[in-house]
Write a protein that holds these residues in place. Structure first.
Motif, mmCIF file in Angstrom:
data_model
loop_
_atom_site.group_PDB
_atom_site.id
_atom_site.type_symbol
_atom_site.label_atom_id
_atom_site.label_comp_id
_atom_site.label_asym_id
_atom_site.label_seq_id
_atom_site.Cartn_x
_atom_site.Cartn_y
_atom_site.Cartn_z
ATOM 1 N N PHE A 81 -25.132 -13.294 -7.382
ATOM 2 C CA PHE A 81 -25.544 -14.521 -7.550
ATOM 3 C C PHE A 81 -25.332 -15.716 -6.766
ATOM 4 O O PHE A 81 -25.747 -16.741 -6.597
ATOM 5 N N ALA A 82 -23.972 -15.239 -5.981
ATOM 6 C CA ALA A 82 -23.350 -16.155 -5.169
ATOM 7 C C ALA A 82 -24.516 -16.850 -4.120
ATOM 8 O O ALA A 82 -24.299 -18.007 -4.073
ATOM 9 N N LEU A 83 -24.945 -15.811 -3.286
ATOM 10 C CA LEU A 83 -25.981 -16.473 -2.278
ATOM 11 C C LEU A 83 -26.891 -17.484 -2.642
ATOM 12 O O LEU A 83 -27.257 -18.564 -2.197
ATOM 13 N N SER A 84 -27.592 -17.212 -3.733
ATOM 14 C CA SER A 84 -28.797 -18.155 -4.491
ATOM 15 C C SER A 84 -28.239 -19.177 -4.702
ATOM 16 O O SER A 84 -28.621 -20.596 -4.326
ATOM 17 N N LEU A 85 -27.092 -19.435 -5.496
ATOM 18 C CA LEU A 85 -26.441 -20.514 -5.997
ATOM 19 C C LEU A 85 -25.854 -21.471 -4.780
ATOM 20 O O LEU A 85 -25.895 -22.661 -4.861
ATOM 21 N N MET A 86 -25.362 -20.679 -3.788
ATOM 22 C CA MET A 86 -24.777 -21.491 -2.777
ATOM 23 C C MET A 86 -25.797 -22.354 -1.851
ATOM 24 O O MET A 86 -25.860 -23.321 -1.601
ATOM 25 N N LEU A 87 -26.949 -21.513 -1.653
ATOM 26 C CA LEU A 87 -28.107 -22.097 -1.047
ATOM 27 C C LEU A 87 -28.671 -23.420 -1.849
ATOM 28 O O LEU A 87 -28.942 -24.362 -1.137
ATOM 29 N N LEU A 88 -28.589 -23.222 -3.055
ATOM 30 C CA LEU A 88 -29.640 -24.210 -3.976
ATOM 31 C C LEU A 88 -28.277 -25.385 -3.798
ATOM 32 O O LEU A 88 -28.846 -26.560 -3.590
ATOM 33 N N ILE A 89 -26.890 -25.204 -4.055
ATOM 34 C CA ILE A 89 -26.112 -26.182 -3.781
ATOM 35 C C ILE A 89 -26.209 -27.043 -2.514
ATOM 36 O O ILE A 89 -26.207 -28.383 -2.329
ATOM 37 N N HIS A 90 -26.353 -26.262 -1.401
ATOM 38 C CA HIS A 90 -26.534 -27.007 -0.059
ATOM 39 C C HIS A 90 -28.008 -27.614 0.057
ATOM 40 O O HIS A 90 -27.960 -28.644 0.825
ATOM 41 N N GLU A 91 -28.908 -27.110 -0.514
ATOM 42 C CA GLU A 91 -30.176 -27.921 -0.476
ATOM 43 C C GLU A 91 -30.073 -29.016 -1.374
ATOM 44 O O GLU A 91 -30.713 -30.135 -0.857
ATOM 45 N N LEU A 92 -29.459 -28.920 -2.340
ATOM 46 C CA LEU A 92 -29.562 -30.244 -3.138
ATOM 47 C C LEU A 92 -28.529 -31.340 -2.347
ATOM 48 O O LEU A 92 -28.802 -32.530 -2.308
ATOM 49 N N ALA A 93 -27.384 -30.893 -1.914
ATOM 50 C CA ALA A 93 -26.663 -31.780 -1.085
ATOM 51 C C ALA A 93 -27.582 -32.488 0.155
ATOM 52 O O ALA A 93 -27.517 -33.739 0.683
ATOM 53 N N THR A 94 -28.499 -31.671 0.864
ATOM 54 C CA THR A 94 -29.075 -31.836 1.863
ATOM 55 C C THR A 94 -30.065 -33.063 1.668
ATOM 56 O O THR A 94 -30.473 -33.929 2.144
ATOM 57 N N ASN A 95 -30.825 -32.768 0.540
ATOM 58 C CA ASN A 95 -31.824 -33.671 0.020
ATOM 59 C C ASN A 95 -31.269 -35.125 -0.430
ATOM 60 O O ASN A 95 -31.529 -36.010 -0.241
ATOM 61 N N ALA A 96 -29.714 -34.929 -0.937
ATOM 62 C CA ALA A 96 -29.199 -35.995 -1.356
ATOM 63 C C ALA A 96 -28.666 -36.981 -0.168
ATOM 64 O O ALA A 96 -28.937 -37.974 -0.310
ATOM 65 N N ALA A 97 -28.545 -36.169 0.621
ATOM 66 C CA ALA A 97 -27.904 -36.873 1.959
ATOM 67 C C ALA A 97 -29.353 -37.611 2.648
ATOM 68 O O ALA A 97 -29.027 -38.799 3.226
ATOM 69 N N LYS A 98 -30.493 -37.064 2.635
ATOM 70 C CA LYS A 98 -31.493 -37.719 3.226
ATOM 71 C C LYS A 98 -32.132 -38.632 2.341
ATOM 72 O O LYS A 98 -32.463 -39.768 2.904
ATOM 73 N N TYR A 99 -32.501 -38.430 1.156
ATOM 74 C CA TYR A 99 -33.370 -39.260 0.241
ATOM 75 C C TYR A 99 -32.330 -39.795 -1.118
ATOM 76 O O TYR A 99 -32.848 -40.694 -1.675
ATOM 77 N N GLY A 100 -31.251 -39.208 -1.417
ATOM 78 C CA GLY A 100 -30.738 -39.290 -2.592
ATOM 79 C C GLY A 100 -29.316 -40.150 -2.592
ATOM 80 O O GLY A 100 -29.304 -41.072 -1.643
ATOM 81 N N ALA A 101 -28.467 -39.878 -3.305
ATOM 82 C CA ALA A 101 -27.265 -40.561 -3.803
ATOM 83 C C ALA A 101 -26.338 -40.538 -2.282
ATOM 84 O O ALA A 101 -25.778 -41.545 -2.118
#
Length: 339
Positions: free
Chosen positions: A220-240
């Protein structure tokens, strides 16, 4: 010769089978000795037992060889050592019997080493097959995942430069996940996984809380790590994370009885959140890969910031045991400013 070696016993050997082999080999050796007895004036009392001990020790196990040596030695001494067919051994007869048993003991020791080597070879071969199968599965899994990432990146990008930047970042996140998995003996702690996923971002804008003992299964580690990276990337572009005052709170906890882990991502003090019109890579990953691994996940766009919740079991994959990369292959719908 190889087919003969395949019959040598490894691991556990049934005791009764070894004793049956011992009885057969003793009977055969005694019959052969009886057949040639008219041609022998004196001596060769135990010579025909040595091949029997070797065969019994190799194919029946150590105790089979011991039984062959003891039973065959006593019967041979009783039948052929003078006085024949009497339990009255002379000094010479006792010396011959003891000498035979000493030589037989050395043969049994040699056969024991043969079995030890064969057991270790069999264990090593089984381990090698398991590792090869696992490596094949992981390579196929990774190739499928990379294909999904590349396809999603180019579908979502407006130009080649943007696609190159997104693809590099996502592949770097995948590389960091693999490095973390390789360094771990078995499972990975949530704390380490989250920290590795957030390395490219400003650590001062994150608040992490949760027990360090909580683990993430390797599947499950790969999927979870990719999700966290994607959340952080979108937060850096458009979010907090796009504002200096923005913050992201990440916390996790584990239910002791069920082993169920709950991880929460919450953005605060960022720009106003608007429901996206298209589904992004992160949402697709949640629906495809996470669902197949027995995890519950969702993303909600609250007015004060994006919230993502993930719940998974520390016991690993459940359900149909579908590989994460095969599920992530489905995450190919276009998205730009979406999670």
């Amino acid at each position: 010769m190889r087919w003969l070696i395949n019959y040598l016993p490894v691991y556990r050997r049934p005791f009764w089978r070894g004793q049956l082999i011992a009885l057969v080999t003793v009977c055969v050796s005694l019959l052969i000795r009886t057949a040639v007895d008219p041609l022998i004036e004196r001596g060769l009392y135990f010579n025909f037992l040595f091949p029997s001990i070797l065969i019994a020790g190799l194919f029946g196990g150590i105790w089979s060889g011991v039984t062959t040596a003891l039973l065959g030695g006593l019967l041979s001494a009783y039948i052929w050592i003078p006085p024949k067919l009497e339990i009255a051994f002379t000094g010479e007869g006792i010396f011959r019997l003891i000498t035979f048993w000493a030589l037989a003991a050395m043969m049994i020791v040699v056969t024991s080493f043969v079995h030890i080597v064969m057991d270790r070879l069999a264990t090593a071969e089984a381990r090698a097959k398991t590792v090869a199968s696992e490596m094949k599965h992981r390579v196929q899994n990774n190739l499928t995942l990379v294909q999904a990432i590349v396809r999603q990146t180019f579908q979502n990008s407006d130009n080649l430069a943007q696609a190159q930047k997104l693809l590099t970042a996502r592949l770097a996140a995948l590389t960091r996940a693999h490095e973390l998995i390789e360094l771990a003996d078995k499972d990975i702690s949530v704390e380490k996984l989250v920290g590795r996923a957030l390395e490219p971002f400003d650590a001062s804008q994150f608040t992490l809380s949760g027990p360090s003992s909580v683990i993430v299964p390797q599947d499950f580690a790969l999927s979870l790590m990719l999700l966290i990276h994607e959340l952080a990337t979108n937060a850096a572009k458009y979010g907090a994370l796009s504002l200096p005052a923005g913050r992201v709170e990440i916390n996790w906890s584990e239910e002791p009885t069920s082993g169920r882990v709950a991880l929460n991502w919450k953005e605060r003090s960022g720009p106003p959140v608007v429901q996206p019109s298209r589904v992004g890579f992160g949402s697709r990953l949640l629906r495809a890969a996470f669902a197949s691994e027995g995890a519950d996940a969702s993303i909600t766009y609250e007015p004060d910031g994006v919230r993502c919740t993930v719940a998974f079991s520390t016991g690993g994959q459940t359900g149909n045991d579908k590989p994460a990369a095969e599920s992530a292959k489905q995450a190919t719908a276009p998205a730009s400013a979406t999670v």
